[in-house]
Every structure is written in structure tokens, then in C-alpha cells.
Scaffold this active site. Structure first.
Site, mmCIF file in Angstrom:
data_model
loop_
_atom_site.group_PDB
_atom_site.id
_atom_site.type_symbol
_atom_site.label_atom_id
_atom_site.label_comp_id
_atom_site.label_asym_id
_atom_site.label_seq_id
_atom_site.Cartn_x
_atom_site.Cartn_y
_atom_site.Cartn_z
ATOM 1 N N GLY A 109 -9.584 5.830 6.060
ATOM 2 C CA GLY A 109 -8.342 5.236 6.441
ATOM 3 C C GLY A 109 -7.937 4.178 6.014
ATOM 4 O O GLY A 109 -7.214 3.548 6.939
ATOM 5 N N ASN A 117 -6.312 3.234 3.566
ATOM 6 C CA ASN A 117 -4.764 3.408 3.067
ATOM 7 C C ASN A 117 -3.877 3.389 4.438
ATOM 8 O O ASN A 117 -2.828 2.993 4.349
ATOM 9 C CB ASN A 117 -4.457 4.490 2.191
ATOM 10 C CG ASN A 117 -4.870 3.924 0.667
ATOM 11 O OD1 ASN A 117 -4.266 3.301 0.342
ATOM 12 N ND2 ASN A 117 -6.307 4.513 0.367
ATOM 13 N N ARG A 177 -6.348 29.170 5.359
ATOM 14 C CA ARG A 177 -5.730 28.032 5.008
ATOM 15 C C ARG A 177 -4.390 27.881 5.402
ATOM 16 O O ARG A 177 -3.911 26.839 6.005
ATOM 17 C CB ARG A 177 -6.090 27.334 3.679
ATOM 18 C CG ARG A 177 -7.290 27.116 3.132
ATOM 19 C CD ARG A 177 -7.522 26.729 1.842
ATOM 20 N NE ARG A 177 -6.238 25.712 1.251
ATOM 21 C CZ ARG A 177 -5.791 26.079 0.011
ATOM 22 N NH1 ARG A 177 -5.784 27.069 -0.428
ATOM 23 N NH2 ARG A 177 -4.603 25.360 -0.126
ATOM 24 N N MET A 189 -8.508 15.385 1.671
ATOM 25 C CA MET A 189 -9.469 15.900 0.934
ATOM 26 C C MET A 189 -9.050 17.443 0.741
ATOM 27 O O MET A 189 -10.124 18.050 -0.008
ATOM 28 C CB MET A 189 -10.832 15.692 1.376
ATOM 29 C CG MET A 189 -11.288 14.299 1.451
ATOM 30 S SD MET A 189 -11.064 13.378 -0.283
ATOM 31 C CE MET A 189 -12.404 14.346 -1.321
ATOM 32 N N HIS A 249 -3.694 8.228 -5.689
ATOM 33 C CA HIS A 249 -5.051 8.589 -6.320
ATOM 34 C C HIS A 249 -5.599 7.438 -7.209
ATOM 35 O O HIS A 249 -4.766 6.741 -7.955
ATOM 36 C CB HIS A 249 -4.562 9.720 -7.106
ATOM 37 C CG HIS A 249 -5.581 10.229 -8.054
ATOM 38 N ND1 HIS A 249 -6.563 11.175 -7.502
ATOM 39 C CD2 HIS A 249 -6.033 10.049 -9.483
ATOM 40 C CE1 HIS A 249 -7.456 11.632 -8.228
ATOM 41 N NE2 HIS A 249 -7.236 11.034 -9.500
ATOM 42 N N VAL A 267 -3.189 20.053 -8.765
ATOM 43 C CA VAL A 267 -3.921 19.022 -8.522
ATOM 44 C C VAL A 267 -3.570 17.652 -8.838
ATOM 45 O O VAL A 267 -3.708 17.708 -10.315
ATOM 46 C CB VAL A 267 -5.723 19.270 -8.872
ATOM 47 C CG1 VAL A 267 -6.319 18.395 -8.061
ATOM 48 C CG2 VAL A 267 -5.979 20.671 -8.037
HETATM 49 C C1 GRF Z 1 -8.666 6.404 -1.685
HETATM 50 O O1 GRF Z 1 -9.360 5.957 -2.949
HETATM 51 C C2 GRF Z 1 -7.418 7.415 -2.321
HETATM 52 O O2 GRF Z 1 -6.790 6.672 -3.503
HETATM 53 C C3 GRF Z 1 -8.089 8.702 -2.621
HETATM 54 O O3 GRF Z 1 -9.010 8.843 -1.442
HETATM 55 C C4 GRF Z 1 -9.420 7.628 -0.847
HETATM 56 C C5 GRF Z 1 -8.929 7.436 0.670
HETATM 57 O O4 GRF Z 1 -9.475 6.121 1.057
HETATM 58 N N1 GRF Z 1 -6.938 9.613 -2.654
HETATM 59 P P1 GRF Z 1 -9.109 5.835 2.769
HETATM 60 O O5 GRF Z 1 -9.375 7.041 3.520
HETATM 61 O O6 GRF Z 1 -7.717 5.410 2.743
HETATM 62 O O7 GRF Z 1 -10.027 4.455 2.609
#
Ligand code: GRF
Length: 208
Positions: free
Chosen positions: A15, A17, A66, A91, A110, A145
Site C-alpha cells: 500500500g 501507492n 469472482r 492483484m 503499472h 490485462v
Molecule cells: C506497484 O508497483 C504498482 O505499480 C503495482 O503494484 C505495486 C503496488 O505497490 N500495480 P504498493 O502496494 O502500492 O506498495
């Protein structure tokens, strides 16, 4: 300023981000009204709780399929008033029905310059390919994707990089800048598909 945009963040892991969003746009252009995790005990959930943000876990194994999981998650996000869904290290793939609940309002970050190296282990893919330029993409989410229209991209030259952790260390600060930037643009209503090529997202300049 006009009212802040209610956003939800979907997570599965650390987390960082999410933290970047909580530290920048939250309480300003946007407010994080919900954090949903596909994994119980994800560190991201603690980050949300620490800021008083509502959290919930939608584990695949708790639902028959899902579709049922995504329906429950979408209902919770709608209930919280979500207008933009941000995938930040989420994920799992989202079902079509979930995408339809938030049309043109789901974004993802990404760690590659798409369309190069979509999917899992993007940094490892890029290193194996032997690229010299790495980067980050923030894009709208569609049914594929990492295939939705690109909102923002930023590159970094790392010609000597050999190990994923070196690349990650260079990409992290870029992710943490680019994702809030994209949320700000969305909140301002500054993102628009080019009528001549809807794959091309026009970002209107800030005229304040
Ligand atoms: C990041 O590298 C993002 O680009 C990818 O998953 C990772 C998440 O990292 N989609 P965080 O959980 O935000 O630290």
C-alpha cells in the site's frame, strides 16, 4: 475549491501507492472513502485505518465465484459514494460486471511503459528483455490485462540496472507522483478521450 472527489482504492499488499494518495490528494482534490483489499491482513489496510478510512476485505475464497465477490465489493463501494476506483497494487482481475458499475472511472498504476510488459512481474520482464529505459504507466482499466487507455507515463533511464530492487527503487517515487497526478486530473474533469482516437487521452492543462 469545488467539492472533493470520493475515491476508493483497491489493494492487496503493502500500500505505498495508497499512502501516497493519503499524503497528497486525500482531503484536497479527492477523499479516500473506502479501501478494499483482496487479502486479509494487508499492510495497506493498516495505512487506511490510521487515517480513519473505512476498510473491508473481499477475499475470493469467501464467495462462490469472482462474480459474487466483485458484486459485493462494487455494492460496498457504491454505498460509500465512490466516483473513481483506483487500483493500487490490486492483484486480482475484475469481472466485466464490476467494470460496468464504474464506467470510465477505474484507473491502475503499472510499473512499466505499457504496452511493454503487462501483467505480473513487469520489472522482472523488463530486466529479462534487457531494456535500458524503464517507467510507470497510469491507465484506465478495461477488460484486458493492463490494456486500457494510457493517462500518464513517465520514464527513467537505468542502463546499468541488473536487479529488480534497483529498478523498483527508481520507479517507486515516480509511481507515488504519477498516481496522485492522475487522480487530480480526473477530479478536475481534465481527462477526455480524443474524438479522433479514443485510445488517446487528452489531459487538459490546468488554467488556474
Ligand atoms: C506497484 O508497483 C504498482 O505499480 C503495482 O503494484 C505495486 C503496488 O505497490 N500495480 P504498493 O502496494 O502500492 O506498495
Amino acid at each position: 475549491m469545488s467539492e472533493s472527489l470520493p475515491i476508493a482504492v483497491l489493494v492487496s499488499g503493502t500500500g505505498t501507492n495508497l499512502q501516497a494518495l493519503l499524503d497528497t490528494v486525500h482531503g484536497h482534490e479527492a477523499r479516500v472513502v473506502a479501501v478494499a483489499s483482496s487479502v486479509p491482513g494487508a499492510l495497506a489496510l493498516e495505512r487506511a485505518v490510521a487515517r480513519g478510512v473505512a476498510t473491508a476485505v473481499f477475499e475470493r475464497s469467501s464467495y462462490p465465484d469472482r462474480e459474487a465477490r466483485d458484486a459485493a465489493m462494487a455494492a460496498w463501494l457504491v454505498e460509500r459514494g465512490t466516483r473513481l476506483v483506483v487500483l493500487a497494487g490490486y492483484m486480482d482481475l475484475l469481472t466485466f460486471a464490476f467494470l460496468e458499475r464504474f464506467p470510465s472511472a477505474i484507473v491502475n498504476v503499472h510499473p512499466s511503459l505499457l504496452p511493454a510488459f503487462p501483467g505480473l512481474r513487469a520489472i522482472e520482464q523488463a530486466l529479462a528483455y534487457g531494456v535500458k529505459v524503464f517507467g510507470v504507466t497510469v491507465h484506465f482499466v478495461d477488460a484486458g490485462v493492463d490494456s486500457g487507455a494510457v493517462i500518464l507515463q513517465r520514464s527513467v533511464e537505468l542502463p546499468q540496472a541488473r536487479r529488480p530492487d534497483e529498478v523498483l527503487a527508481a520507479l517507486r517515487p515516480i509511481e507515488h507522483t504519477l498516481l496522485p497526478e492522475a487522480v487530480r486530473l480526473f477530479a478536475r474533469g481534465a481527462l477526455q478521450a480524443d474524438p479522433e482516437n479514443p485510445r488517446r487521452i487528452i489531459c487538459a492543462p490546468d488554467e488556474r
